[in-house]
Design a protein around this motif. Structure first.
Motif, short mmCIF file in Angstrom:
data_model
loop_
_atom_site.label_atom_id
_atom_site.label_comp_id
_atom_site.label_asym_id
_atom_site.label_seq_id
_atom_site.Cartn_x
_atom_site.Cartn_y
_atom_site.Cartn_z
N HIS A 50 0.87 -1.18 0.00
CA HIS A 50 0.00 0.00 0.00
C HIS A 50 0.90 1.23 0.00
O HIS A 50 1.76 1.36 0.87
CB HIS A 50 -0.89 0.05 1.25
CG HIS A 50 -2.00 -0.94 1.24
ND1 HIS A 50 -3.09 -0.83 0.43
CD2 HIS A 50 -2.18 -2.07 1.96
CE1 HIS A 50 -3.90 -1.85 0.64
NE2 HIS A 50 -3.36 -2.62 1.56
N GLY A 51 0.70 2.08 -0.98
CA GLY A 51 1.50 3.30 -1.02
C GLY A 51 1.59 3.88 -2.40
O GLY A 51 0.80 3.54 -3.29
N ILE A 52 2.54 4.75 -2.55
CA ILE A 52 2.81 5.40 -3.83
C ILE A 52 4.17 4.90 -4.31
O ILE A 52 5.20 5.17 -3.68
CB ILE A 52 2.80 6.93 -3.69
CG1 ILE A 52 1.44 7.40 -3.17
CG2 ILE A 52 3.15 7.59 -5.02
CD1 ILE A 52 1.38 8.86 -2.79
N GLU A 56 5.93 6.70 -9.28
CA GLU A 56 4.76 7.59 -9.35
C GLU A 56 4.89 8.82 -8.45
O GLU A 56 4.02 9.68 -8.44
CB GLU A 56 3.50 6.81 -8.98
CG GLU A 56 3.20 5.69 -9.95
CD GLU A 56 2.01 4.85 -9.52
OE1 GLU A 56 1.27 5.25 -8.60
OE2 GLU A 56 1.83 3.77 -10.10
N ARG A 57 5.95 8.90 -7.70
CA ARG A 57 6.14 10.04 -6.80
C ARG A 57 6.61 11.25 -7.60
O ARG A 57 7.47 11.15 -8.45
CB ARG A 57 7.15 9.70 -5.71
CG ARG A 57 6.63 8.62 -4.79
CD ARG A 57 7.62 8.29 -3.70
NE ARG A 57 7.14 7.15 -2.93
CZ ARG A 57 7.80 6.61 -1.93
NH1 ARG A 57 8.97 7.12 -1.56
NH2 ARG A 57 7.29 5.58 -1.28
N THR A 58 6.02 12.37 -7.28
CA THR A 58 6.36 13.62 -7.97
C THR A 58 7.01 14.58 -6.98
O THR A 58 7.21 14.26 -5.82
CB THR A 58 5.11 14.25 -8.59
OG1 THR A 58 4.18 14.57 -7.54
CG2 THR A 58 4.45 13.31 -9.59
N TYR A 61 5.66 15.06 -3.37
CA TYR A 61 5.62 13.95 -2.43
C TYR A 61 6.45 14.35 -1.20
O TYR A 61 7.66 14.17 -1.16
CB TYR A 61 6.19 12.67 -3.06
CG TYR A 61 6.18 11.48 -2.12
CD1 TYR A 61 5.04 10.72 -1.95
CD2 TYR A 61 7.31 11.15 -1.39
CE1 TYR A 61 5.02 9.64 -1.09
CE2 TYR A 61 7.31 10.07 -0.53
CZ TYR A 61 6.16 9.32 -0.37
OH TYR A 61 6.16 8.26 0.50
N ALA A 64 4.62 12.51 3.65
CA ALA A 64 3.70 11.38 3.46
C ALA A 64 3.97 10.32 4.53
O ALA A 64 5.11 10.09 4.93
CB ALA A 64 3.89 10.78 2.08
N ASP A 67 4.82 4.12 3.15
CA ASP A 67 4.17 3.03 2.45
C ASP A 67 4.29 1.80 3.34
O ASP A 67 5.18 1.73 4.19
CB ASP A 67 4.87 2.74 1.12
CG ASP A 67 4.77 3.89 0.14
OD1 ASP A 67 4.12 4.91 0.44
OD2 ASP A 67 5.37 3.76 -0.94
N HIS A 101 6.76 -1.59 -4.80
CA HIS A 101 7.28 -0.31 -4.29
C HIS A 101 8.12 0.38 -5.36
O HIS A 101 8.11 1.61 -5.46
CB HIS A 101 8.10 -0.56 -3.02
CG HIS A 101 8.75 0.66 -2.47
ND1 HIS A 101 8.05 1.68 -1.88
CD2 HIS A 101 10.06 1.02 -2.39
CE1 HIS A 101 8.88 2.63 -1.48
NE2 HIS A 101 10.11 2.24 -1.78
#
Length: 115
Positions: A50-52, A56-58, A61, A64, A67, A101
């Protein structure tokens, strides 16, 4: 179902992490690996991320929550007949979830033999 203590299962997760190259482990960012008995929504699930994903991290981010990678002990034990099978399945599941991840898809992980 084979019996493996929670403590021993945790050692197997640690052992799986120890097999990964240091270069890869250094790239893990803001992620926690935990153990639970089963996923309440899918009791047959062996692990979940579960996470980003890192891919996909910009730039926004920040701040946060970590994850999470959860490895499901009872689900793994339910499909294994020996201690060696448990160790193997834990290793595959840990690598599989770490792959998510890093942004690797489910299909690609299966193609690579980590599914």
């Amino acid at each position: 179902m084979i019996t493996v203590s929670r403590y021993r299962f945790g050692q197997l997760v640690d052992d799986a992490l120890d097999t990964l190259p240091d270069e890869l482990l250094r790239l893990l960012d803001n992620v926690v690996i935990q153990i639970a008995d089963r996923d309440p929504d899918d009791p047959h699930l062996l692990g979940v991320y579960h996470g980003i994903a890192l891919t996909e991290r910009t730039h926004d981010y920040t701040f946060a929550l970590p994850d999470t990678i959860t490895i499901f002990r009872e689900a793994i034990l339910a499909i294994c007949a020996t201690q060696d099978e448990v160790a193997h399945e834990v290793a595959v599941t840990v690598v599989h979830e770490i792959g998510h991840h890093f942004g690797i898809s489910e299909a690609r992980l299966h193609e690579l033999g980590w599914g």
